[in-house]
Design a protein around this motif. Sequence first.
Motif, PDB file in Angstrom:
ATOM      1  N   SER A 226      26.475  -3.877   2.535  1.00 61.04           N
ATOM      2  CA  SER A 226      25.545  -2.961   1.867  1.00 61.04           C
ATOM      3  C   SER A 226      25.334  -3.420   0.430  1.00 61.04           C
ATOM      4  N   ASN A 227      24.245  -2.978  -0.174  1.00 56.91           N
ATOM      5  CA  ASN A 227      23.913  -3.435  -1.525  1.00 56.91           C
ATOM      6  C   ASN A 227      24.992  -3.071  -2.535  1.00 56.91           C
ATOM      7  N   THR A 228      25.557  -1.876  -2.405  1.00 59.21           N
ATOM      8  CA  THR A 228      26.604  -1.447  -3.350  1.00 59.21           C
ATOM      9  C   THR A 228      27.881  -2.236  -3.148  1.00 59.21           C
ATOM     10  N   THR A 229      28.267  -2.449  -1.899  1.00 54.56           N
ATOM     11  CA  THR A 229      29.474  -3.244  -1.613  1.00 54.56           C
ATOM     12  C   THR A 229      29.311  -4.661  -2.144  1.00 54.56           C
ATOM     13  N   THR A 230      28.125  -5.236  -1.940  1.00 55.11           N
ATOM     14  CA  THR A 230      27.867  -6.580  -2.451  1.00 55.11           C
ATOM     15  C   THR A 230      27.974  -6.604  -3.966  1.00 55.11           C
ATOM     16  N   THR A 231      27.458  -5.575  -4.623  1.00 63.15           N
ATOM     17  CA  THR A 231      27.532  -5.506  -6.086  1.00 63.15           C
ATOM     18  C   THR A 231      28.975  -5.553  -6.552  1.00 63.15           C
ATOM     19  N   PHE A 232      29.837  -4.798  -5.875  1.00 66.98           N
ATOM     20  CA  PHE A 232      31.257  -4.790  -6.254  1.00 66.98           C
ATOM     21  C   PHE A 232      31.903  -6.157  -6.002  1.00 66.98           C
ATOM     22  N   ILE A 233      31.704  -6.716  -4.807  1.00 64.97           N
ATOM     23  CA  ILE A 233      32.333  -7.987  -4.443  1.00 64.97           C
ATOM     24  C   ILE A 233      31.851  -9.115  -5.352  1.00 64.97           C
ATOM     25  N   ALA A 234      30.588  -9.050  -5.775  1.00 67.94           N
ATOM     26  CA  ALA A 234      30.001 -10.125  -6.576  1.00 67.94           C
ATOM     27  C   ALA A 234      30.454 -10.114  -8.022  1.00 67.94           C
ATOM     28  N   THR A 235      31.074  -9.037  -8.460  1.00 69.47           N
ATOM     29  CA  THR A 235      31.396  -8.922  -9.887  1.00 69.47           C
ATOM     30  C   THR A 235      32.884  -8.673 -10.167  1.00 69.47           C
ATOM     31  N   VAL A 236      33.404  -7.564  -9.694  1.00 70.08           N
ATOM     32  CA  VAL A 236      34.726  -7.104 -10.146  1.00 70.08           C
ATOM     33  C   VAL A 236      35.882  -8.017  -9.712  1.00 70.08           C
ATOM     34  N   PRO A 237      36.002  -8.409  -8.416  1.00 72.59           N
ATOM     35  CA  PRO A 237      37.142  -9.267  -8.049  1.00 72.59           C
ATOM     36  C   PRO A 237      37.161 -10.611  -8.779  1.00 72.59           C
ATOM     37  N   LYS A 238      36.011 -11.087  -9.204  1.00 74.63           N
ATOM     38  CA  LYS A 238      35.960 -12.389  -9.881  1.00 74.63           C
ATOM     39  C   LYS A 238      36.640 -12.340 -11.245  1.00 74.63           C
ATOM     40  N   LEU A 239      36.641 -11.177 -11.867  1.00 70.95           N
ATOM     41  CA  LEU A 239      37.344 -11.027 -13.152  1.00 70.95           C
ATOM     42  C   LEU A 239      38.838 -11.285 -12.978  1.00 70.95           C
ATOM     43  N   ALA A 240      39.430 -10.640 -11.976  1.00 64.41           N
ATOM     44  CA  ALA A 240      40.863 -10.825 -11.736  1.00 64.41           C
ATOM     45  C   ALA A 240      41.168 -12.244 -11.285  1.00 64.41           C
ATOM     46  N   ALA A 241      40.261 -12.861 -10.522  1.00 66.37           N
ATOM     47  CA  ALA A 241      40.470 -14.240 -10.073  1.00 66.37           C
ATOM     48  C   ALA A 241      40.554 -15.192 -11.257  1.00 66.37           C
TER      49      ALA A 241
END
Length: 463
Positions: A226-241
Amino acid sequence: MMMLPEFYLLFFSIIFLFFSIGKGRVNVFPWAKILSLIGLVATLISINARGSLFSGAYKIDLFSQVFKALVMCGLVFVIFMLDKRDEIEEKYRCEYFMFLGLSTLGLMMLVSSVELVSIAISLEISSYSLYAIVPLRKGQTRMQLEASMKYLFFGAISTGVMLYGMGYLYGMTHSTFLSNIMVALPKFLDQPIGILAVVLTMTGFFFKLSLFPFHFWSPDIYEGASNTTTTFIATVPKLAAVALLMRIATLACPAEPAFVTILIVLSALSMTLGNLVGLVQKDVKRLLGYSGIAHAGYVLMGILAMTKDGNASAIYYMAVYLFMNLGCFYVVLLLSKSGENVSVNDLAGLAKRAPLLAFTLAVSAFSLAGIPPTGGFTGKLFLFTNAFKEGHLAIVIIGAVNTVISIFYYLNLVRMSYSREPAGVERIDLSIHEKALCYLLIFLVLYMGIMPFGFMQVFRAAV
């Protein structure tokens, strides 16, 4: 006080767990907004917390707290962007917010973990929560289910490879603590086994960052979720990575030539592949997926510099990346009436239908392309400068060439918005809430481009 953000996010997730098992379904959107804002305040209050827990396996310092603030900020934006959208089946909305909270909790634990076992556990808490929410899109399709299976499959493989590398590190240094590994590892770095162990350990975070060659999942997940799930996956986890890549990369300091060469090759391949394939994409989310692969290569330029300023520039770039990517995805969310994907052709005449949306997209696209005076330009300037100072001229040239290539598909989004006539004449009316979010994202992207030095001072102190 030290673990206030973590405890609060656990509380956040438990609240929605109780909502999910209750007899009557409640309207969860107001609760999610209020609770996420309280969580952001709690995270900012604990920004100066310092200490270590669990015999030194969990470290709380300015570095971890800065990343926690950025992660929480990303969660707040994603929740406010969702705002009553009919993307998720109503019966699963409580569980959706619960898993979002658990994933964010795992990311917060990840940036504070300085021991191999706690790193692995934190990564899995975050990852499995995301595996659960990818299929929660209204009107499931074969593409969506295939995307969720790919995410789970590639995630499991990358975790296995990472654990294999951690096993090598433990075998060589007889410790799972990064501080002890840093002392014992240098004598192995002139041997293939030492470099292999560090690179394999970084694999789990390469996957989160969608860096080549662990990028295969990214475009399919972006398109299928979904668009919202993609928004989260595309941004937030990359910070911690990025935070954990920095911690693991310090194991190879002083800069080991073979290790740095591997990072240079991965950075160059990631930038080149992402930008070249991005040129031919028609689905906006899929295009942003390949854009994310390219930007993983850019941010790696700061890490491979192996300096304090290099790491600070990587943090700065990820902070800017968070906001400019959120800007692009918010336009997709607002254009998508029923949660469907948006193609590049759907942007035609956007400037006439919704001028503010077109301007938000333009500012975000200019920033992703690295055009002044946006934050993306300033961030790239910092990354390129620090890599050049350390003598990595080749990767700077490759990065500059790739920036030019990326301009074509980023500016194509703007061209479609401003130069093409709309297929229909219907205007898109934005609510006050939606306008406020657009203005805020525009302000953050431009402010970080024009006034970067206050942020850089904080990020230098953090590293």
